[in-house]
Design a protein around this motif. Structure first.
Motif, PDB file in Angstrom:
ATOM      1  N   MET A 190       0.857  -1.180   0.000  1.00 22.29           N
ATOM      2  CA  MET A 190       0.000   0.000   0.000  1.00 22.29           C
ATOM      3  C   MET A 190       0.895   1.232   0.000  1.00 22.29           C
ATOM      4  N   ASP A 191       0.536   2.194  -0.846  1.00 20.81           N
ATOM      5  CA  ASP A 191       1.363   3.392  -0.883  1.00 20.81           C
ATOM      6  C   ASP A 191       1.111   4.271   0.338  1.00 20.81           C
ATOM      7  N   LYS A 192       2.049   5.168   0.563  1.00 19.58           N
ATOM      8  CA  LYS A 192       2.027   6.024   1.753  1.00 19.58           C
ATOM      9  C   LYS A 192       0.768   6.906   1.795  1.00 19.58           C
ATOM     10  N   SER A 193       0.348   7.420   0.656  1.00 17.83           N
ATOM     11  CA  SER A 193      -0.831   8.287   0.616  1.00 17.83           C
ATOM     12  C   SER A 193      -2.086   7.539   1.053  1.00 17.83           C
ATOM     13  N   ARG A 194      -2.261   6.319   0.546  1.00 21.60           N
ATOM     14  CA  ARG A 194      -3.444   5.528   0.935  1.00 21.60           C
ATOM     15  C   ARG A 194      -3.383   5.197   2.426  1.00 21.60           C
ATOM     16  N   GLN A 195      -2.212   4.869   2.906  1.00 19.74           N
ATOM     17  CA  GLN A 195      -2.053   4.558   4.328  1.00 19.74           C
ATOM     18  C   GLN A 195      -2.449   5.764   5.182  1.00 19.74           C
ATOM     19  N   GLN A 196      -1.987   6.946   4.791  1.00 20.02           N
ATOM     20  CA  GLN A 196      -2.337   8.165   5.520  1.00 20.02           C
ATOM     21  C   GLN A 196      -3.840   8.427   5.458  1.00 20.02           C
ATOM     22  N   PHE A 197      -4.435   8.234   4.283  1.00 17.63           N
ATOM     23  CA  PHE A 197      -5.872   8.422   4.132  1.00 17.63           C
ATOM     24  C   PHE A 197      -6.635   7.499   5.087  1.00 17.63           C
ATOM     25  N   GLU A 198      -6.286   6.226   5.086  1.00 18.07           N
ATOM     26  CA  GLU A 198      -7.002   5.269   5.926  1.00 18.07           C
ATOM     27  C   GLU A 198      -6.817   5.570   7.411  1.00 18.07           C
ATOM     28  N   GLU A 199      -5.639   6.010   7.805  1.00 23.97           N
ATOM     29  CA  GLU A 199      -5.417   6.389   9.205  1.00 23.97           C
ATOM     30  C   GLU A 199      -6.286   7.582   9.595  1.00 23.97           C
ATOM     31  N   GLU A 200      -6.341   8.582   8.712  1.00 25.30           N
ATOM     32  CA  GLU A 200      -7.158   9.763   8.994  1.00 25.30           C
ATOM     33  C   GLU A 200      -8.646   9.434   9.010  1.00 25.30           C
ATOM     34  N   MET A 201      -9.095   8.583   8.094  1.00 24.37           N
ATOM     35  CA  MET A 201     -10.509   8.190   8.084  1.00 24.37           C
ATOM     36  C   MET A 201     -10.868   7.409   9.344  1.00 24.37           C
ATOM     37  N   ALA A 202      -9.980   6.547   9.781  1.00 24.14           N
ATOM     38  CA  ALA A 202     -10.234   5.780  11.002  1.00 24.14           C
ATOM     39  C   ALA A 202     -10.395   6.721  12.197  1.00 24.14           C
ATOM     40  N   LYS A 203      -9.540   7.739  12.282  1.00 20.06           N
ATOM     41  CA  LYS A 203      -9.658   8.723  13.364  1.00 20.06           C
ATOM     42  C   LYS A 203     -10.969   9.498  13.243  1.00 20.06           C
ATOM     43  N   TYR A 204     -11.253   9.991  12.028  1.00 21.57           N
ATOM     44  CA  TYR A 204     -12.439  10.812  11.799  1.00 21.57           C
ATOM     45  C   TYR A 204     -13.721  10.047  12.107  1.00 21.57           C
ATOM     46  N   LEU A 205     -13.771   8.793  11.679  1.00 21.11           N
ATOM     47  CA  LEU A 205     -14.975   7.975  11.876  1.00 21.11           C
ATOM     48  C   LEU A 205     -14.984   7.240  13.214  1.00 21.11           C
ATOM     49  N   ASN A 206     -13.872   7.354  13.944  1.00 17.40           N
ATOM     50  CA  ASN A 206     -13.739   6.679  15.237  1.00 17.40           C
ATOM     51  C   ASN A 206     -13.961   5.164  15.098  1.00 17.40           C
ATOM     52  N   ILE A 207     -13.287   4.593  14.085  1.00 18.07           N
ATOM     53  CA  ILE A 207     -13.333   3.150  13.857  1.00 18.07           C
ATOM     54  C   ILE A 207     -11.902   2.647  13.713  1.00 18.07           C
ATOM     55  N   SER A 208     -11.751   1.354  13.705  1.00 21.48           N
ATOM     56  CA  SER A 208     -10.404   0.784  13.612  1.00 21.48           C
ATOM     57  C   SER A 208      -9.889   0.826  12.176  1.00 21.48           C
ATOM     58  N   ILE A 209      -8.592   0.931  12.065  1.00 30.04           N
ATOM     59  CA  ILE A 209      -7.953   0.892  10.754  1.00 30.04           C
ATOM     60  C   ILE A 209      -8.199  -0.462  10.095  1.00 30.04           C
ATOM     61  N   GLU A 210      -8.325  -1.497  10.897  1.00 30.64           N
ATOM     62  CA  GLU A 210      -8.585  -2.840  10.368  1.00 30.64           C
ATOM     63  C   GLU A 210      -9.936  -2.894   9.660  1.00 30.64           C
ATOM     64  N   PHE A 211     -10.935  -2.195  10.207  1.00 32.89           N
ATOM     65  CA  PHE A 211     -12.254  -2.153   9.575  1.00 32.89           C
ATOM     66  C   PHE A 211     -12.159  -1.531   8.184  1.00 32.89           C
ATOM     67  N   ILE A 212     -11.424  -0.436   8.095  1.00 33.29           N
ATOM     68  CA  ILE A 212     -11.263   0.225   6.806  1.00 33.29           C
ATOM     69  C   ILE A 212     -10.505  -0.684   5.841  1.00 33.29           C
ATOM     70  N   SER A 213      -9.481  -1.341   6.325  1.00 35.20           N
ATOM     71  CA  SER A 213      -8.700  -2.252   5.470  1.00 35.20           C
ATOM     72  C   SER A 213      -9.562  -3.364   4.903  1.00 35.20           C
ATOM     73  N   LYS A 214     -10.499  -3.861   5.690  1.00 36.48           N
ATOM     74  CA  LYS A 214     -11.389  -4.930   5.229  1.00 36.48           C
ATOM     75  C   LYS A 214     -12.348  -4.431   4.154  1.00 36.48           C
ATOM     76  N   GLU A 215     -12.630  -3.130   4.157  1.00 31.81           N
ATOM     77  CA  GLU A 215     -13.535  -2.540   3.176  1.00 31.81           C
ATOM     78  C   GLU A 215     -12.848  -2.286   1.829  1.00 31.81           C
ATOM     79  N   ARG A 216     -11.521  -2.354   1.807  1.00 29.60           N
ATOM     80  CA  ARG A 216     -10.770  -2.076   0.587  1.00 29.60           C
ATOM     81  C   ARG A 216     -10.882  -3.245  -0.379  1.00 29.60           C
ATOM     82  N   ARG A 217     -11.139  -2.903  -1.638  1.00 24.47           N
ATOM     83  CA  ARG A 217     -11.189  -3.893  -2.716  1.00 24.47           C
ATOM     84  C   ARG A 217     -10.343  -3.369  -3.869  1.00 24.47           C
ATOM     85  N   GLY A 218      -9.094  -3.798  -3.932  1.00 22.30           N
ATOM     86  CA  GLY A 218      -8.184  -3.270  -4.949  1.00 22.30           C
ATOM     87  C   GLY A 218      -7.912  -1.803  -4.681  1.00 22.30           C
TER      88      GLY A 218
END
Length: 93
Positions: free
Chosen positions: A1-29
């Motif tokens: 995973m590129d650095k930009s996507r990693q940063q996006f997912e970390e920020e979304m997890a904080k914003y939505l107050n959910i785990s980064i793992e949840f967001i990772s499971k939602e990723r499809r390609g």
């Protein structure tokens, strides 16, 4: 995973107050199951498009001999690689 996507997912997890793992499971390609997550990622990517810098040209006199310019090209190359890995575009490339 590129650095930009990693940063996006970390920020979304904080914003939505959910785990980064949840967001990772939602990723499809390159996309996500969620329309709103796809939209947010598209906006994130568009904001990153404006990150573009121009690096100095390599020094033709950088022969590697120990002087003021020794290692200049190596430093520029290292900076280039670090910027690219963080999603920054290089203008004069």
């Amino acid at each position: 995973m590129d650095k930009s996507r990693q940063q996006f997912e970390e920020e979304m997890a904080k914003y939505l107050n959910i785990s980064i793992e949840f967001i990772s499971k939602e990723r499809r390609g390159d996309r996500y199951y969620s329309y709103s997550m796809n939209f947010a990622f598209d906006v994130w990517q568009a904001s990153r498009e404006s990150l573009e810098i121009e690096l100095p040209e390599p020094n033709a006199d950088d022969s590697g001999s120990p002087n003021f310019y020794s290692g200049y090209n190596t430093a520029i190359s290292d900076i280039h690689d670090e910027l690219i890995s963080n999603g920054v575009k290089i203008k004069n490339e």
